[in-house]
Scaffold this active site. Structure first.
Site, mmCIF file in Angstrom:
data_model
loop_
_atom_site.group_PDB
_atom_site.id
_atom_site.type_symbol
_atom_site.label_atom_id
_atom_site.label_comp_id
_atom_site.label_asym_id
_atom_site.label_seq_id
_atom_site.Cartn_x
_atom_site.Cartn_y
_atom_site.Cartn_z
ATOM 1 N N HIS A 28 0.854 -1.187 0.000
ATOM 2 C CA HIS A 28 0.000 0.000 0.000
ATOM 3 C C HIS A 28 0.888 1.234 0.000
ATOM 4 O O HIS A 28 1.946 1.233 0.631
ATOM 5 C CB HIS A 28 -0.906 0.015 1.239
ATOM 6 C CG HIS A 28 -2.062 0.944 1.085
ATOM 7 N ND1 HIS A 28 -2.008 2.263 1.450
ATOM 8 C CD2 HIS A 28 -3.298 0.738 0.575
ATOM 9 C CE1 HIS A 28 -3.169 2.827 1.178
ATOM 10 N NE2 HIS A 28 -3.971 1.943 0.645
ATOM 11 N N GLU A 74 -7.791 -5.500 -0.014
ATOM 12 C CA GLU A 74 -8.303 -6.418 -1.037
ATOM 13 C C GLU A 74 -8.088 -7.883 -0.679
ATOM 14 O O GLU A 74 -8.750 -8.752 -1.220
ATOM 15 C CB GLU A 74 -7.617 -6.149 -2.387
ATOM 16 C CG GLU A 74 -7.561 -4.705 -2.817
ATOM 17 C CD GLU A 74 -8.887 -4.178 -3.305
ATOM 18 O OE1 GLU A 74 -9.915 -4.791 -2.987
ATOM 19 O OE2 GLU A 74 -8.877 -3.145 -3.975
HETATM 20 C C1 LIG Z 1 -0.722 -0.854 -3.873
HETATM 21 C C2 LIG Z 1 0.477 -0.576 -4.759
HETATM 22 C C3 LIG Z 1 -0.018 -0.126 -6.145
HETATM 23 C C4 LIG Z 1 1.310 0.561 -4.121
HETATM 24 O O1 LIG Z 1 2.288 0.924 -5.066
HETATM 25 P P1 LIG Z 1 3.499 1.923 -4.736
HETATM 26 O O2 LIG Z 1 3.240 2.700 -3.506
HETATM 27 O O3 LIG Z 1 3.775 2.683 -5.994
HETATM 28 O O4 LIG Z 1 4.690 0.957 -4.392
HETATM 29 P P2 LIG Z 1 5.804 0.468 -5.404
HETATM 30 O O5 LIG Z 1 5.180 -0.213 -6.559
HETATM 31 O O6 LIG Z 1 6.745 1.621 -5.666
HETATM 32 O O7 LIG Z 1 6.528 -0.612 -4.517
HETATM 33 C C5 LIG Z 1 7.648 -0.359 -3.650
HETATM 34 C C6 LIG Z 1 8.490 -1.647 -3.602
HETATM 35 O O8 LIG Z 1 7.701 -2.692 -2.992
HETATM 36 C C7 LIG Z 1 7.462 -3.750 -3.929
HETATM 37 N N1 LIG Z 1 6.052 -4.123 -3.862
HETATM 38 C C8 LIG Z 1 4.988 -3.310 -3.635
HETATM 39 N N2 LIG Z 1 3.865 -4.021 -3.617
HETATM 40 C C9 LIG Z 1 4.222 -5.306 -3.867
HETATM 41 C C10 LIG Z 1 3.478 -6.495 -3.975
HETATM 42 N N3 LIG Z 1 2.160 -6.490 -3.846
HETATM 43 N N4 LIG Z 1 4.138 -7.621 -4.237
HETATM 44 C C11 LIG Z 1 5.485 -7.641 -4.372
HETATM 45 N N5 LIG Z 1 6.238 -6.531 -4.244
HETATM 46 C C12 LIG Z 1 5.605 -5.379 -4.011
HETATM 47 C C13 LIG Z 1 7.754 -3.165 -5.311
HETATM 48 O O9 LIG Z 1 8.185 -4.174 -6.209
HETATM 49 C C14 LIG Z 1 8.856 -2.180 -4.978
HETATM 50 O O10 LIG Z 1 10.052 -2.915 -4.834
HETATM 51 P P3 LIG Z 1 11.467 -2.283 -5.353
HETATM 52 O O11 LIG Z 1 11.795 -1.213 -4.344
HETATM 53 O O12 LIG Z 1 12.400 -3.449 -5.324
HETATM 54 O O13 LIG Z 1 11.242 -1.737 -6.736
HETATM 55 C C15 LIG Z 1 1.351 -1.827 -4.883
HETATM 56 O O14 LIG Z 1 1.750 -2.250 -3.597
HETATM 57 C C16 LIG Z 1 0.649 -2.957 -5.628
HETATM 58 O O15 LIG Z 1 0.658 -2.976 -6.856
HETATM 59 N N6 LIG Z 1 0.033 -3.935 -4.904
HETATM 60 C C17 LIG Z 1 -0.664 -5.033 -5.545
HETATM 61 C C18 LIG Z 1 -2.015 -4.588 -6.070
HETATM 62 C C19 LIG Z 1 -3.022 -4.378 -4.976
HETATM 63 O O16 LIG Z 1 -3.147 -5.171 -4.042
HETATM 64 N N7 LIG Z 1 -3.769 -3.277 -5.104
HETATM 65 C C20 LIG Z 1 -4.789 -2.895 -4.153
HETATM 66 C C21 LIG Z 1 -4.371 -1.699 -3.382
HETATM 67 S S1 LIG Z 1 -5.453 -1.353 -2.032
#
Ligand SMILES: CC(C)(COP(=O)(O)OP(=O)(O)OC[C@H]1O[C@@H](n2cnc3c(N)ncnc32)[C@H](O)[C@@H]1OP(=O)(O)O)[C@@H](O)C(=O)NCCC(=O)NCCS
Length: 391
Positions: free
Chosen positions: A271, A324
């Site tokens: 998140h 979720e």
């Molecule tokens: C929610 C979300 C979009 C937040 O994105 P964000 O704040 O931009 O975070 P980032 O994508 O920059 O992630 C930061 C790091 O954590 C990792 N990470 C974040 N969420 C992850 C996940 N669900 N699984 C594996 N790794 C994850 C990323 O790969 C990144 O790693 P890095 O530093 O090696 O590149 C992201 O966590 C995600 O896509 N989650 C899965 C989808 C989901 O459950 N969505 C519902 C949200 S309520």
């Protein structure tokens, strides 16, 4: 920074991470404390103890309702569950274009509904008219979601009932039966937990669209588009796809390890704001346990394994289950098919969108940021091959 009009050169981080872009009195998320609130009240407590109508009243009218206000508001909003003229006839054609539960169908239908309601740019109507359209769009979103689902699955539509609460009526319109207490309780916790959550992607979208003076139909259509993405509201059905793909308890560790090592995002984890356990996930986990759903044990194992692996393979990122992850388990146990998970999210989040839009239009200023241009230096020589004709 290439613009020559900005007062101060400043480049916001990607994804506006950590940037405040507005002031609000509607909700806030304290990511390190694992706490969020609706107008100052602990949102999880409201979800534990109240009804959708209580939270909706708080969002729209600014305060929790008294017992009389709750009854009046429940009756007032139940009476709005009537589709505007001309919309019902179009739903079969819209439903045919996409699979059941598609947010594309829902956004087409709400766009048509906004048009049929005569929504005008809010600048061209009174604030009272805008507020009343906000309530009506909220009341018809579940009707559209349920009717589109039934049409797409070859079933007769079920007309809404004004004598049922928001949550009961929602399940009733999808399944054709008044839900038992257990199902209603479950779906209502989910709906209440997901009404609003700070400046999430779709809420920000709704405010950006409203800031141009656009009509509320346009606002909700755009916000639904934002919600449909897998990084936002499109995740819960994908959590089930992941659980299915893992299949057995023994496969959880190798499957999850392989996915993380190959750079996949685990659906239902991570998140932007929470750096600890998501309080919505905690309550949904409790509800899931009470429901004794078959999926709970497997989900618990996957959650535990995923959190351990994420700590090992993505150290310092503080990744936990988000709202979720247990949403699907709860909604499935309440009788909802997986295709309806994201439309159900839309039916609660629209309450937050509308509160935000009504706040935005008070003292509005159009959102119009800058982008850092880093393409070829301008002005550029035109290439010789380009031979434009007469304009
Ligand atoms: C929610 C979300 C979009 C937040 O994105 P964000 O704040 O931009 O975070 P980032 O994508 O920059 O992630 C930061 C790091 O954590 C990792 N990470 C974040 N969420 C992850 C996940 N669900 N699984 C594996 N790794 C994850 C990323 O790969 C990144 O790693 P890095 O530093 O090696 O590149 C992201 O966590 C995600 O896509 N989650 C899965 C989808 C989901 O459950 N969505 C519902 C949200 S309520």
């Amino acid at each position: 920074m290439t613009s020559d009009v900005a007062a101060a050169p400043y480049e916001a981080p990607a994804g506006l991470d950590g940037v405040s872009v507005a002031r609000t009195q509607i909700s806030d998320v304290l990511g390190r404390k694992g706490f969020y609130h609706y107008r100052g009240y602990n949102a999880v407590d409201i979800a534990r103890r109240g009804r959708v109508e209580d939270a909706w009243h708080l969002m729209l009218r600014g305060e929790l309702p008294t017992a009389e206000q709750r009854d009046a508001f429940t009756a007032e909003t139940a009476a709005l569950r009537v589709l505007p003229d001309g919309v019902a006839e179009l739903l079969p054609a819209i439903a045919r274009l996409s699979p059941a539960g598609s947010l594309a169908s829902l956004r087409s239908a709400i766009s048509v509904a906004g048009q049929a309601m005569g929504c005008k740019p809010w600048t061209d109507q009174t604030d009272e008219e805008t507020a009343s359209q906000a309530a009506r769009l909220t009341a018809i979103m579940p009707v559209l979601a349920a009717q589109l689902f039934r049409l797409a699955t070859g079933q007769e539509v079920v007309q809404p009932r004004a004598d049922l609460r928001y949550s009961e009526n929602y399940l009733y319109m999808i399944t054709g039966e008044v839900p038992d207490e257990r199902a209603r309780y479950a779906v209502e916790r989910y709906l209440m937990l997901t009404i609003d959550h700070g400046f999430n992607n779709s809420t920000f979208t709704s405010r950006v669209i409203a800031s141009s003076g656009a009509d509320l139909g346009a606002v909700v259509t755009g916000a639904l588009g934002a919600l449909s993405g897998p990084f936002h509201g499109g995740a819960p059905a994908r959590v089930f796809d992941m659980l299915d793909a893992i299949g057995s308890r023994d496969n959880a560790e190798p499957w999850l390890r392989h996915a993380i090592e190959h750079g996949d995002k685990l659906m239902g984890f991570g998140h932007r704001i929470y750096k600890t356990i998501d309080p919505r996930s905690q309550l949904l986990h409790e509800v899931a346990r009470e429901l004794h759903s078959e999926r709970v044990e497997m989900s618990e194992l996957v959650e535990k394994t995923a959190v351990e692996l994420l700590a090992e393979l993505k150290p310092g990122r503080e990744l936990y289950a988000n709202v979720e992850f247990y949403a699907g388990v709860v909604l499935e146990a309440a009788g909802l098919p997986r295709e309806m998970f994201t439309p159900t999210f839309a039916c609660s989040r629209i309450i937050g969108w509308m509160a935000n839009v009504l706040e935005q239009i008070k003292g509005n200023r159009i959102f119009r940021p800058l982008a850092h241009y880093d393409g070829p230096e301008a002005p550029r020589e035109f290439p010789e091959f380009w031979q434009p004709g007469q304009p």
